[in-house]
Each structure stands twice: as C-alpha cells, then as structure tokens.
Design a protein around this motif. Structure first.
Motif, PDB file in Angstrom:
ATOM      1  N   LEU A   1      -4.986   4.102   3.180  1.00 47.10           N
ATOM      2  CA  LEU A   1      -3.932   3.133   3.471  1.00 47.10           C
ATOM      3  C   LEU A   1      -3.656   2.255   2.255  1.00 47.10           C
ATOM      4  O   LEU A   1      -2.492   1.968   1.930  1.00 47.10           O
TER       5      LEU A   1
ATOM      6  N   CYS B   1      -1.739   4.283  -0.242  1.00 45.79           N
ATOM      7  CA  CYS B   1      -0.367   4.432   0.228  1.00 45.79           C
ATOM      8  C   CYS B   1       0.447   3.176  -0.086  1.00 45.79           C
ATOM      9  O   CYS B   1       1.581   3.247  -0.569  1.00 45.79           O
ATOM     10  N   ALA B   2      -0.135   2.001   0.174  1.00 44.70           N
ATOM     11  CA  ALA B   2       0.565   0.738  -0.081  1.00 44.70           C
ATOM     12  C   ALA B   2       0.814   0.539  -1.569  1.00 44.70           C
ATOM     13  O   ALA B   2       1.903   0.079  -1.971  1.00 44.70           O
TER      14      ALA B   2
ATOM     15  N   TRP C   1       3.629   3.041  -2.650  1.00 45.90           N
ATOM     16  CA  TRP C   1       4.921   2.616  -2.097  1.00 45.90           C
ATOM     17  C   TRP C   1       5.422   1.350  -2.790  1.00 45.90           C
ATOM     18  O   TRP C   1       6.572   1.280  -3.239  1.00 45.90           O
TER      19      TRP C   1
ATOM     20  N   HIS D   1       1.920   8.017   4.727  1.00 43.60           N
ATOM     21  CA  HIS D   1       1.935   6.991   5.767  1.00 43.60           C
ATOM     22  C   HIS D   1       2.148   7.608   7.147  1.00 43.60           C
ATOM     23  O   HIS D   1       1.562   7.155   8.144  1.00 43.60           O
ATOM     24  N   SER D   2       2.986   8.633   7.232  1.00 42.96           N
ATOM     25  CA  SER D   2       3.175   9.304   8.514  1.00 42.96           C
ATOM     26  C   SER D   2       1.859   9.925   8.993  1.00 42.96           C
ATOM     27  O   SER D   2       1.524   9.850  10.184  1.00 42.96           O
TER      28      SER D   2
ATOM     29  N   SER E   1      -0.242   7.247  10.319  1.00 39.33           N
ATOM     30  CA  SER E   1       0.206   6.839  11.651  1.00 39.33           C
ATOM     31  C   SER E   1      -0.389   7.747  12.718  1.00 39.33           C
ATOM     32  O   SER E   1      -0.725   7.303  13.821  1.00 39.33           O
TER      33      SER E   1
ATOM     34  N   GLN F   1       6.717   0.803  10.129  1.00 36.33           N
ATOM     35  CA  GLN F   1       6.964   2.198   9.763  1.00 36.33           C
ATOM     36  C   GLN F   1       7.992   2.257   8.631  1.00 36.33           C
ATOM     37  O   GLN F   1       9.202   2.281   8.874  1.00 36.33           O
TER      38      GLN F   1
END
Length: 312
Positions: free
Chosen positions: A29, A32-33, A36, A61-62, A65, A87
């Motif tokens: 995570l 990912c952050a 992004w 990220h998907s 989720s 999202q």
C-alpha cells in the motif's frame, strides 16, 4: 469450495498467517501511494512516464482493494471498509465491489450467467437473441486483445445495468454504496487538478489499469461440471503476478479466501498435487503462455456451454 484435508506442509503455511496487521500488505500500500503520488508530482513534459506509473499504481490498488474486502488489512470489517472507500481508479465503488465479489465466492454458482456476478458467460438463449453485430463484439471480447480493448466498457456497462436494476427493485444499499464512493472521487479529481496530469490522461490511466486487470480475469474461471474444476492456477511469479498480488493462484484463493496474498505461492507448493487434482489440471505456466495462445484467439464460447435453466 470446501477446503480438502490439509497436509502437514499446508497446515504449517496456514499457521504462519499473521495474528496482527499484515505488514507486507501495508508495504505494498505504501509503494502504491508513493508511485501514484509521485506520478502526480512530476512536472509537465513527463506525460508518458506519468501515465505508465499511474497504470501501475491503479492496477496495484485494485488488487489491494481485493485484499481489503477479504479482511487483508484489519480484523474489523468497518476498518477495512473505511480504508477501501478511497478508490483512485474512480469507476468501481469499493462497497459495490465487496458485495458482488463476496457473492462471486459462492463457488457452487461460479460461472453461472445469472448467479455469479463476475461470470463472462451468457445464457445460451440470451446469446441466440442478440443481434449479429453484438455477437461479433462479444466474440472479440473473448480474445485477450478484445478483453483488454473493449472488455472494460462491456464490463462497466453490465455492472451499471445490474445496479440500476437493483435500485429499481428497491435495493437502497446500492444507492448508499454509490454515495459513499463520491467523496473519494471528488478528492481524487481535486488532487489530479493540482497536478500536471490532464483529466483525460488520468481517465485514460484508469482505463489502462482496468485493461491490465482483464489479463488476470480473462481465464480465472471456466465452465466445468464440478465447482472445484472452475478456478485456474497460473504458475507465474513475475511482474503481473505481483500486480495481481498472486491472485493468479486462483484455485488456492478460492479454497482459502482469507489467506494473505504473500502466502498463496507457498500454500500452492505445499499442496500442488491436491490443488491440481481438485481443479482438474486447469493450469498454465505463465501469463506469457496465455498471451501467446489467446491474444487473438478466444478460449471460450460466449454462451455457457454447460448451463441449464434451474428448476423452480
């Protein structure tokens, strides 16, 4: 599917499940952050790199989720749902994804054109009633290229049509799920507006991420008489496997849906013979093999080849 009797090796792997937070998942995570946010912070003139970084982050990220809805971060459903509400991929509300995906995990209904919300198959009678042009589009959609190019549009159209039908039938929770999604959409679009990324480029990256995800879902399930024989194993450990958080070991995931993504490969190795016996040898070596075989060729018919109407 009900998990078969466990071997000692499988039991040892399952006993390694974290009692507290799943730190590798929080690490992903964070990655990912960073990717992004870094894409949005790049100055103008780096459009190609920004787009690639955004597709990478949004795809990852998907997959995160998916971990969230299987209680992959916290032991609290409420805490997981709060984390999932944001999202950045924009198109799919987390609460809708959660509700429909948990329905999908009723393995007895896997691939059913009506009872599996993630089925790519149609009722044969519905298929025969479609106009010829629509049949051609859906046949193209059953190639990997088609699934990546038009699959997101077809999937979203079916998703929205299903939710509108539920709302007309009085499912108020569907409205709430969409309303809960809106603050995250507004926040995402505001952050994008502060960056050098245009709105159209960002929406294109969201679509690109959905296209990449279609590589994963393309043959996750097949029509088979036995529910255990419907879920695939793809023995890939490359970049796509990481982006999909090992969901390519899909038969293992369906047998043990609460197991963290980073334990799935070891769990598969510990019970490989059993898993492949259970799913009737539905296995591929890698995504490269799948791309080479099905990029321009359909793996399945659009009409479910084994489906029969259920008796009242």
């Amino acid at each position: 599917m009900n998990a078969p009797l466990l071997s000692d090796l499988e039991t040892a792997v399952l006993n390694r499940e974290d009692v507290g937070w799943r730190w590798p998942t929080f690490g992903v995570l964070s990655l990912c952050a960073v990717v992004w946010g870094g894409a949005l912070l790049l100055p103008a003139g780096w459009e190609g790199l920004q787009w690639g970084l955004l597709v990478f982050a949004l795809t990852l990220h998907s997959s995160l989720s998916h971990e969230i809805l299987h209680d992959g971060f916290f032991r609290s459903i409420e805490a997981n749902s709060a984390l999932g509400l944001f999202q950045p991929g924009l198109f799919v509300p987390y609460l809708r994804f959660r509700a429909l995906h948990l329905e999908h995990h009723r393995d007895a209904d896997l691939t059913d054109p009506y009872d599996d919300p993630e089925s790519a198959y149609l009722d044969p009678a519905v298929w025969r009633s479609l106009p010829v042009w629509q049949q051609h589009v859906l046949r193209f959609n059953n190639t990997l290229l088609g699934r990546m190019v038009v699959g997101p549009v077809i999937g979203m159209a079916g998703f929205l049509r299903g939710d509108l039908r539920r709302i007309r039938h009085g499912a108020r929770e569907v409205i709430w799920h969409w309303l809960a999604h809106l603050p995250g959409v507004v926040l995402t679009l505001w952050l994008v507006s502060l960056s050098s990324v245009s709105l159209w480029a960002y929406l294109g990256a969201c679509y690109g991420a959905m296209s990449v995800l279609r590589i994963r879902t393309f043959l996750e399930h097949r029509a088979h008489e036995r529910s255990a024989g419907r879920s695939v194993v793809i023995e890939d450990r490359g970049v796509l496997a990481f982006l999909f958080l090992n969901n390519n070991f899909h038969a293992v995931h369906h047998a043990h849906p609460q197991v963290a993504w980073y334990h799935l490969p070891a769990l598969y190795r510990a019970g490989k013979d059993k898993f492949l016996l259970g799913n009737q040898g539905y296995v591929y070596r890698s995504y490269g093999q799948i791309i080479a075989r099905y990029f321009l060729r359909a793996k399945d018919p659009v009409a479910h080849p084994l489906w029969q109407p259920k008796e009242d």
